[in-house]
Scaffold this active site. Structure first.
Site, short mmCIF file in Angstrom:
data_model
loop_
_atom_site.label_atom_id
_atom_site.label_comp_id
_atom_site.label_asym_id
_atom_site.label_seq_id
_atom_site.Cartn_x
_atom_site.Cartn_y
_atom_site.Cartn_z
NE ARG A 199 -4.35 -0.94 1.41
CZ ARG A 199 -5.44 -1.13 2.13
NH1 ARG A 199 -5.36 -1.60 3.34
NH2 ARG A 199 -6.61 -0.85 1.64
CB SER A 233 -8.37 1.17 -1.20
OG SER A 233 -7.39 1.22 -0.20
CE1 TYR A 257 -4.15 -3.10 5.90
CE2 TYR A 257 -1.83 -3.40 5.41
CZ TYR A 257 -3.15 -3.35 5.00
OH TYR A 257 -3.46 -3.57 3.69
P1 NAD Z 1 -8.31 -2.87 7.74
O1 NAD Z 1 -9.44 -3.30 6.87
O2 NAD Z 1 -7.18 -3.81 7.96
O3 NAD Z 1 -8.90 -2.44 9.18
C1 NAD Z 1 -9.99 -1.58 9.29
C2 NAD Z 1 -9.78 -0.65 10.46
O4 NAD Z 1 -9.94 -1.36 11.69
C3 NAD Z 1 -8.40 -0.02 10.53
O5 NAD Z 1 -8.54 1.39 10.49
C4 NAD Z 1 -7.84 -0.50 11.87
O6 NAD Z 1 -7.03 0.47 12.50
C5 NAD Z 1 -9.11 -0.76 12.66
N1 NAD Z 1 -8.98 -1.63 13.83
C6 NAD Z 1 -8.22 -2.75 14.01
N2 NAD Z 1 -8.42 -3.27 15.26
C7 NAD Z 1 -9.32 -2.46 15.87
C8 NAD Z 1 -9.94 -2.46 17.17
N3 NAD Z 1 -9.66 -3.39 18.07
N4 NAD Z 1 -10.82 -1.46 17.46
C9 NAD Z 1 -11.11 -0.50 16.55
N5 NAD Z 1 -10.57 -0.45 15.31
C10 NAD Z 1 -9.68 -1.41 14.98
O7 NAD Z 1 -7.69 -1.51 7.24
P2 NAD Z 1 -7.82 -0.75 5.84
O8 NAD Z 1 -9.06 0.06 5.85
O9 NAD Z 1 -7.62 -1.72 4.73
O10 NAD Z 1 -6.55 0.21 5.85
C11 NAD Z 1 -5.95 0.70 7.01
C12 NAD Z 1 -4.99 1.79 6.68
O11 NAD Z 1 -4.07 1.38 5.63
C13 NAD Z 1 -5.57 3.04 6.08
O12 NAD Z 1 -6.34 3.80 6.88
C14 NAD Z 1 -4.28 3.69 5.61
O13 NAD Z 1 -3.56 4.24 6.67
C15 NAD Z 1 -3.56 2.54 5.04
N6 NAD Z 1 -3.73 2.60 3.59
C16 NAD Z 1 -2.73 3.14 2.83
C17 NAD Z 1 -2.89 3.25 1.46
C18 NAD Z 1 -1.83 3.85 0.57
O14 NAD Z 1 -1.85 3.67 -0.59
N7 NAD Z 1 -0.87 4.54 1.11
C19 NAD Z 1 -4.04 2.78 0.85
C20 NAD Z 1 -5.04 2.23 1.64
C21 NAD Z 1 -4.87 2.14 3.00
#
Ligand code: NAD
Length: 365
Positions: free
Chosen positions: A121, A132, A226
């Site tokens: 990512r 995403s 993550y």
């Molecule tokens: P994910 O589907 O793995 O998790 C969803 C959310 O659950 C995350 O925000 C995580 O912090 C949260 N979570 C985990 N345990 C938890 C708990 N016990 N209580 C409450 N919340 C909890 O994550 P995702 O949506 O696929 O992506 C996470 C992050 O990845 C993004 O927000 C971003 O920072 C990063 N990302 C980066 C890029 C890039 O290109 N740079 C693209 C997409 C995502």
């Protein structure tokens, strides 16, 4: 280079890996696209449209003849793997962290597997980021499902019959799906709160007009952005804090996930029992076991008048746009792996090496 697009066979899967619009872009870039008849029908893309946009239509048997790559949405079944030519590139959601058996089968068959989940990512890979694109669709759909189940109107209404208070929604986990759920619930008029263990998301939550719910639990964030798994003590603390706050909400959407791990259990039965009848929990983590103790994957259950929705694969319920976005992700990856229309796998490249989950020995550096 010939690319084959099979019809998806996983139960409930309506998406297709390439849509006609992307076929036209890829044929223009030197790819030859062969699509199995009926592959796009469940998503609203008919065979005629594929033909018009430059794809060759094929029956199942001849689909893979001469194919250098196979692109799909869901991981292939054991029978489908056998049909893929050896040495062929296979792109899809191959579940490398949770389906070791499937990955071993791909490796044994000599397929070069690229998992959409494993694409790093990083900024350069954003056009290929299918986690995403599909999470965006899931976050949106989760709110519509909640609106369908909850016994209240989302917006505040001032009518001749008096004023109706807006729905109060809580979004747990403010990653890609969670942020889209917040935005969608706000657009429908709900008052939204959100919580995540990554403190960095507070600003993003607030910028969408939601308030950040402070449960006093702060987790760690990996270099990839993550969350890491909470300790058992932190998890217990989070459950207790949620139990206290949850009766304030009519709608709860949970998206909390830790890659490769079962979903963290955030909402115990005791918390559901404290919610008002007519409320709803939509558990986007149902596929990996659910964030709520009462979630049954693939089902809607009721407890004390509270609906707990464990429907899985929400992007497939919005298959047209989900496929369109996924198709663009797949096309970006294909063009990355074959910049001149022929495979040129550069194992020094972070995206190519990172996304590859199986490769025959002769392609190893
Ligand atoms: P994910 O589907 O793995 O998790 C969803 C959310 O659950 C995350 O925000 C995580 O912090 C949260 N979570 C985990 N345990 C938890 C708990 N016990 N209580 C409450 N919340 C909890 O994550 P995702 O949506 O696929 O992506 C996470 C992050 O990845 C993004 O927000 C971003 O920072 C990063 N990302 C980066 C890029 C890039 O290109 N740079 C693209 C997409 C995502």
């Amino acid at each position: 280079m010939r690319v084959a697009v099979p019809r998806e066979t996983a139960p409930g899967e309506r998406r297709v890996a390439l849509v006609p619009e992307t076929v036209s872009k890829l044929t223009g870039a030197g790819f030859e696209i062969r699509v199995e008849r009926g592959a796009g029908v469940a998503a609203g893309f008919l065979d005629d449209a594929y033909a018009k946009f430059g794809a060759e239509l094929s029956e199942g048997g001849s689909l893979y003849e001469g194919a250098a790559a196979v692109v799909r949405v869901a991981r292939p079944s054991a029978e489908e793997i056998v049909a893929v030519p050896q040495g062929c590139v296979l792109i899809g959601f191959l579940q490398p962290l949770t389906d070791q058996e499937g990955i071993a089968r791909l490796a044994a068959h000599g397929v070069v597997g690229f998992a959409m989940e494993s694409i790093p990512r990083i900024t350069r890979a954003q056009p290929m980021d299918a986690l995403s694109s599909q999470a965006t669709v899931a976050g949106y759909k989760a709110v519509l499902i909640a609106a369908d189940h909850v016994q209240k109107l989302f917006p505040m209404l001032m009518t001749a019959a008096g004023t109706i208070a807006p729905v109060r929604a809580l979004v747990i986990g403010a990653g890609v799906a969670g942020l889209q759920a917040i935005a969608t619930a706000r657009r429908l008029g709900a008052v939204v709160s959100s919580f995540d263990v990554r403190p960095a998301v507070r600003e993003q939550v607030e910028s969408l007009g939601a308030s950040f719910l402070d449960l006093g639990v702060v987790g760690e964030e990996t270099a990839g952005g993550y969350a890491t798994e909470l300790t058992p003590e932190q998890q217990a603390q989070q459950q207790t804090a949620l139990e206290e706050r949850i009766p304030d909400f009519d709608v709860v959407i949970t998206t909390a996930a830790v890659p490769g791990r079962p979903a963290p259990k955030l909402i115990p039965t005791s918390a559901v029992e404290r919610m008002q009848p007519g409320s709803v929990i939509v558990d986007l983590a149902a596929e990996t076991g659910g964030n709520c103790e009462l979630t049954v994957p693939g089902e809607v259950v009721e407890r004390g008048g509270v609906s707990i929705v464990g429907t899985t694969n929400l992007p497939s319920l919005m298959a047209y746009h989900a496929s369109q976005l996924y198709s663009r992700n797949v096309a970006s990856l294909l063009q990355h792996l074959a910049p001149q229309g022929e495979l040129a796998l550069d194992w020094e490249d972070e995206i190519t090496a990172g996304a590859c989950v199986t490769r025959p020995a002769e392609t190893a550096p």
